[in-house]
Design an enzyme around this catalytic site. Structure first.
Site, PDB file in Angstrom:
ATOM      1  N   ASP A   1       5.146  -5.273   6.035  1.00 53.41           N
ATOM      2  CA  ASP A   1       5.281  -6.769   6.212  1.00 53.41           C
ATOM      3  C   ASP A   1       5.525  -7.555   5.014  1.00 53.41           C
ATOM      4  OD1 ASP A   1       5.658  -7.098   8.938  1.00 53.41           O
ATOM      5  OD2 ASP A   1       3.655  -7.358   9.274  1.00 53.41           O
TER       6      ASP A   1
ATOM      7  N   THR B   1       4.141   2.008   5.884  1.00 54.68           N
ATOM      8  CA  THR B   1       2.933   1.703   5.932  1.00 54.68           C
ATOM      9  C   THR B   1       2.002   2.563   6.970  1.00 54.68           C
ATOM     10  OG1 THR B   1       1.372  -0.049   6.664  1.00 54.68           O
ATOM     11  CG2 THR B   1       3.538  -0.251   7.468  1.00 54.68           C
TER      12      THR B   1
ATOM     13  N   GLY C   1      -6.660  -0.301   9.174  1.00 56.73           N
ATOM     14  CA  GLY C   1      -6.114  -1.361  10.015  1.00 56.73           C
ATOM     15  C   GLY C   1      -6.901  -2.895  10.090  1.00 56.73           C
ATOM     16  N   ARG C   2      -6.564  -3.447   9.075  1.00 55.31           N
ATOM     17  CA  ARG C   2      -6.994  -4.835   8.850  1.00 55.31           C
ATOM     18  C   ARG C   2      -6.538  -5.752   9.852  1.00 55.31           C
ATOM     19  NH1 ARG C   2      -5.472  -4.518   3.048  1.00 55.31           N
ATOM     20  NH2 ARG C   2      -3.408  -5.685   3.794  1.00 55.31           N
TER      21      ARG C   2
ATOM     22  N   ASP D   1       2.490  -0.906  12.197  1.00 56.50           N
ATOM     23  CA  ASP D   1       2.090  -2.437  12.860  1.00 56.50           C
ATOM     24  C   ASP D   1       3.399  -3.276  12.787  1.00 56.50           C
ATOM     25  OD1 ASP D   1       2.142  -2.332  10.254  1.00 56.50           O
ATOM     26  OD2 ASP D   1       0.261  -3.864  10.070  1.00 56.50           O
TER      27      ASP D   1
ATOM     28  N   GLY E   1       0.886  -0.988   0.013  1.00 57.98           N
ATOM     29  CA  GLY E   1       0.112  -0.051  -0.103  1.00 57.98           C
ATOM     30  C   GLY E   1       0.889   1.157  -0.013  1.00 57.98           C
TER      31      GLY E   1
ATOM     32  N   ARG F   1       0.754  -4.630  -6.207  1.00 59.49           N
ATOM     33  CA  ARG F   1       0.734  -5.985  -5.350  1.00 59.49           C
ATOM     34  C   ARG F   1       0.979  -6.984  -6.391  1.00 59.49           C
ATOM     35  NH1 ARG F   1      -0.741  -4.397  -0.309  1.00 59.49           N
ATOM     36  NH2 ARG F   1      -2.154  -2.568  -0.039  1.00 59.49           N
TER      37      ARG F   1
ATOM     38  N   GLU G   1     -15.262   7.764  22.446  1.00 59.56           N
ATOM     39  CA  GLU G   1     -15.808   6.930  23.710  1.00 59.56           C
ATOM     40  C   GLU G   1     -15.260   5.752  24.032  1.00 59.56           C
ATOM     41  OE1 GLU G   1     -17.094  10.699  24.421  1.00 59.56           O
ATOM     42  OE2 GLU G   1     -17.485   9.620  22.438  1.00 59.56           O
TER      43      GLU G   1
ATOM     44  N   ASP H   1      -0.348   1.773   8.813  1.00 61.50           N
ATOM     45  CA  ASP H   1      -0.784   0.830  10.042  1.00 61.50           C
ATOM     46  C   ASP H   1       0.099   1.298  11.100  1.00 61.50           C
ATOM     47  OD1 ASP H   1      -2.879   0.323   8.575  1.00 61.50           O
ATOM     48  OD2 ASP H   1      -1.797  -1.526   7.701  1.00 61.50           O
TER      49      ASP H   1
ATOM     50  N   GLN I   1      -7.476   8.231   4.014  1.00 63.92           N
ATOM     51  CA  GLN I   1      -6.299   8.153   4.832  1.00 63.92           C
ATOM     52  C   GLN I   1      -4.970   8.045   4.268  1.00 63.92           C
ATOM     53  OE1 GLN I   1      -8.097   5.381   8.265  1.00 63.92           O
ATOM     54  NE2 GLN I   1      -9.558   5.282   6.583  1.00 63.92           N
TER      55      GLN I   1
HETATM   56  P1  ATP Z   1       0.766  -3.114   3.271  1.00 61.29           P
HETATM   57  O1  ATP Z   1       1.101  -2.954   4.989  1.00 61.29           O
HETATM   58  O2  ATP Z   1       0.651  -1.545   3.006  1.00 61.29           O
HETATM   59  O3  ATP Z   1      -0.474  -3.893   2.997  1.00 61.29           O
HETATM   60  P2  ATP Z   1       2.755  -4.824   2.306  1.00 61.29           P
HETATM   61  O4  ATP Z   1       4.128  -4.476   1.801  1.00 61.29           O
HETATM   62  O5  ATP Z   1       2.493  -5.650   3.471  1.00 61.29           O
HETATM   63  O6  ATP Z   1       1.981  -3.425   2.750  1.00 61.29           O
HETATM   64  P3  ATP Z   1       1.483  -6.841   0.532  1.00 61.29           P
HETATM   65  O7  ATP Z   1       0.576  -6.732  -0.372  1.00 61.29           O
HETATM   66  O8  ATP Z   1       1.139  -7.940   1.791  1.00 61.29           O
HETATM   67  O9  ATP Z   1       1.882  -5.267   1.125  1.00 61.29           O
HETATM   68  O10 ATP Z   1       2.814  -7.286   0.098  1.00 61.29           O
HETATM   69  C1  ATP Z   1       3.443  -6.528  -0.979  1.00 61.29           C
HETATM   70  C2  ATP Z   1       4.029  -7.480  -2.304  1.00 61.29           C
HETATM   71  O11 ATP Z   1       4.889  -8.249  -1.783  1.00 61.29           O
HETATM   72  C3  ATP Z   1       2.979  -8.664  -2.526  1.00 61.29           C
HETATM   73  O12 ATP Z   1       2.071  -8.211  -3.643  1.00 61.29           O
HETATM   74  C4  ATP Z   1       3.786  -9.692  -3.249  1.00 61.29           C
HETATM   75  O13 ATP Z   1       4.274  -9.405  -4.467  1.00 61.29           O
HETATM   76  C5  ATP Z   1       5.064  -9.649  -2.321  1.00 61.29           C
HETATM   77  N1  ATP Z   1       4.989 -10.849  -1.114  1.00 61.29           N
HETATM   78  C6  ATP Z   1       4.184 -10.535  -0.121  1.00 61.29           C
HETATM   79  N2  ATP Z   1       4.358 -11.766   0.713  1.00 61.29           N
HETATM   80  C7  ATP Z   1       5.188 -12.449  -0.164  1.00 61.29           C
HETATM   81  C8  ATP Z   1       5.795 -13.654  -0.015  1.00 61.29           C
HETATM   82  N3  ATP Z   1       5.380 -14.578   1.020  1.00 61.29           N
HETATM   83  N4  ATP Z   1       6.626 -14.360  -0.923  1.00 61.29           N
HETATM   84  C9  ATP Z   1       6.758 -13.581  -2.061  1.00 61.29           C
HETATM   85  N5  ATP Z   1       6.301 -12.364  -2.173  1.00 61.29           N
HETATM   86  C10 ATP Z   1       5.795 -11.674  -1.286  1.00 61.29           C
END
Ligand code: ATP
Length: 332
Positions: free
Chosen positions: A110, A133, A178-179, A137, A18, A79, A195, A135, A262
């Site tokens: 992550d 990110t 915040g999933r 998190d 994101g 993604r 509240e 979040d 946001q």
């Molecule tokens: P946000 O916190 O905003 O969602 P993020 O980095 O966690 O950001 P994701 O969509 O979970 O976003 O991951 C980004 C990209 O990383 C994915 O679209 C995918 O291409 C790659 N990715 C995520 N997990 C894996 C994995 N286990 N193995 C290989 N590639 C991965």
């Protein structure tokens, strides 16, 4: 210059997952710090998908001028399903090799770091991560780029909603992003005087809401804000509001989903400064021959955390803040 430093001549940088305000400031810092160390910089467009497709652009110092104050990411993000496959990662490796990229800075969450770790199991090009990110998190860092901006955006929006809530005597259920993490909901809830705050990490808020409605709302307070993180187990703002409306038809209930507003907007000064610190630190880490680590900030100091630890560990929620908010809201 050490031998290790000399073997890195060209680095890649990309944004993934994101988008978050401040990502541009991070790319700018990475680019400028790398150029200052006589490294070439290649911007990889559209995250891992762009890496697979070789969507690369050489970055000069002026290419990152006038972007620090802009939200989103000028390199764009994506993604990529393909990068989750061995074939996809093999294609990405060939593209990086062909472009002469010796190391990569990944700015994302992550998932982006999990991708970098998968890649590092088979290939020798080192990755260093910068947490980006909204979040906030991620384990190992007090800040993630974009969080401060998102928090301030939420607070500004809820302040406006509160005007209507109090004028009409309504209860507003405000849903924020915040999933899996309630950081944004928690801090925004505190800052807005909510509240009740529903978060994925906590499961007792329905009772607290009922208590608020039965006591404080009916007796004294005739409006209120209930902050809901989208991933809360109660099912989100609409579901909670619907239930309340059924049980208390006399209360005027409204829902506001803040949504993608946001993510956008000009980054705050804090996000720009943090992004700059982390961008420079990421380049330094590469020059120190570090790999598969994330640069973070702990107590205002740069730290290096292994990506394995970042990906596997849950940051958790600050229970002291939750307790503090309960004290504030306990008086009639
Ligand atoms: P946000 O916190 O905003 O969602 P993020 O980095 O966690 O950001 P994701 O969509 O979970 O976003 O991951 C980004 C990209 O990383 C994915 O679209 C995918 O291409 C790659 N990715 C995520 N997990 C894996 C994995 N286990 N193995 C290989 N590639 C991965």
């Amino acid at each position: 210059m050490t031998e290790k430093r000399e073997k890195i001549k060209r680095i890649g940088v990309f944004t993934s997952g994101g988008d978050a305000p401040g990502m541009n400031a991070a790319v700018r810092a990475v680019t400028r710090a790398a150029l200052a160390n006589k490294l070439e910089v290649i911007g990889i467009r559209r995250g891992y998908q762009g890496m697979i497709e070789g969507d690369f652009v050489k970055l000069k110092s002026t290419d990152v001028s006038h972007i620090m104050h802009q939200g989103g990411t000028f390199l764009q993000t994506a993604r990529s399903k393909e990068f989750r496959t061995e074939e996809g990662r093999a294609k990405a490796y060939v593209q990086l090799k062909n472009a002469g990229i010796d190391a990569v800075v990944v700015i994302g969450g992550d998932g982006s770091f999990a991708g970098a770790l998968e890649f590092s199991k088979d290939y020798d090009i080192p990755f260093v991560g910068i947490p980006g990110t909204i979040d906030n998190d991620m384990f190992g860092t007090d800040y993630t780029i974009g969080y401060d901006t998102a928090l301030n955006t939420v607070v500004e929006a809820v302040d406006k909603i509160k005007d209507t809530a109090s004028s009409h005597g309504r209860i507003f259920f405000v849903e924020v992003m915040g999933r899996e993490a309630g950081q944004l909901a928690l801090k925004a809830g505190i800052a807005c005087g909510a509240e009740i705050i529903f978060m994925p990490e906590i499961h007792e808020e329905e009772k607290a809401l009922e208590k608020f409605l039965a006591n404080r709302y009916k007796q004294k307070k005739h409006s209120g804000i209930v902050m809901v993180a989208e991933g809360d187990s109660a099912g989100g703002a609409f579901k909670i509001a619907e239930k309340v409306q059924k049980q208390h038809p006399e209360i005027e209930v409204r829902v506001s989903i803040l949504g993608h507003m946001q993510r956008g907007g000009n980054p705050t000064a804090t996000d720009r400064v943090v992004a700059t610190q982390m961008g420079v630190a990421a380049v330094e880490a590469i020059l120190e021959d570090q790999k598969s680590i994330m640069v973070g900030l702990k107590n205002e100091q740069i730290v290096h955390i292994p990506l394995v630890k970042v990906v596997k560990t849950n940051r958790g929620i600050d229970h002291e803040l939750i307790d503090m908010q309960k004290v504030i809201n306990s008086v009639q």
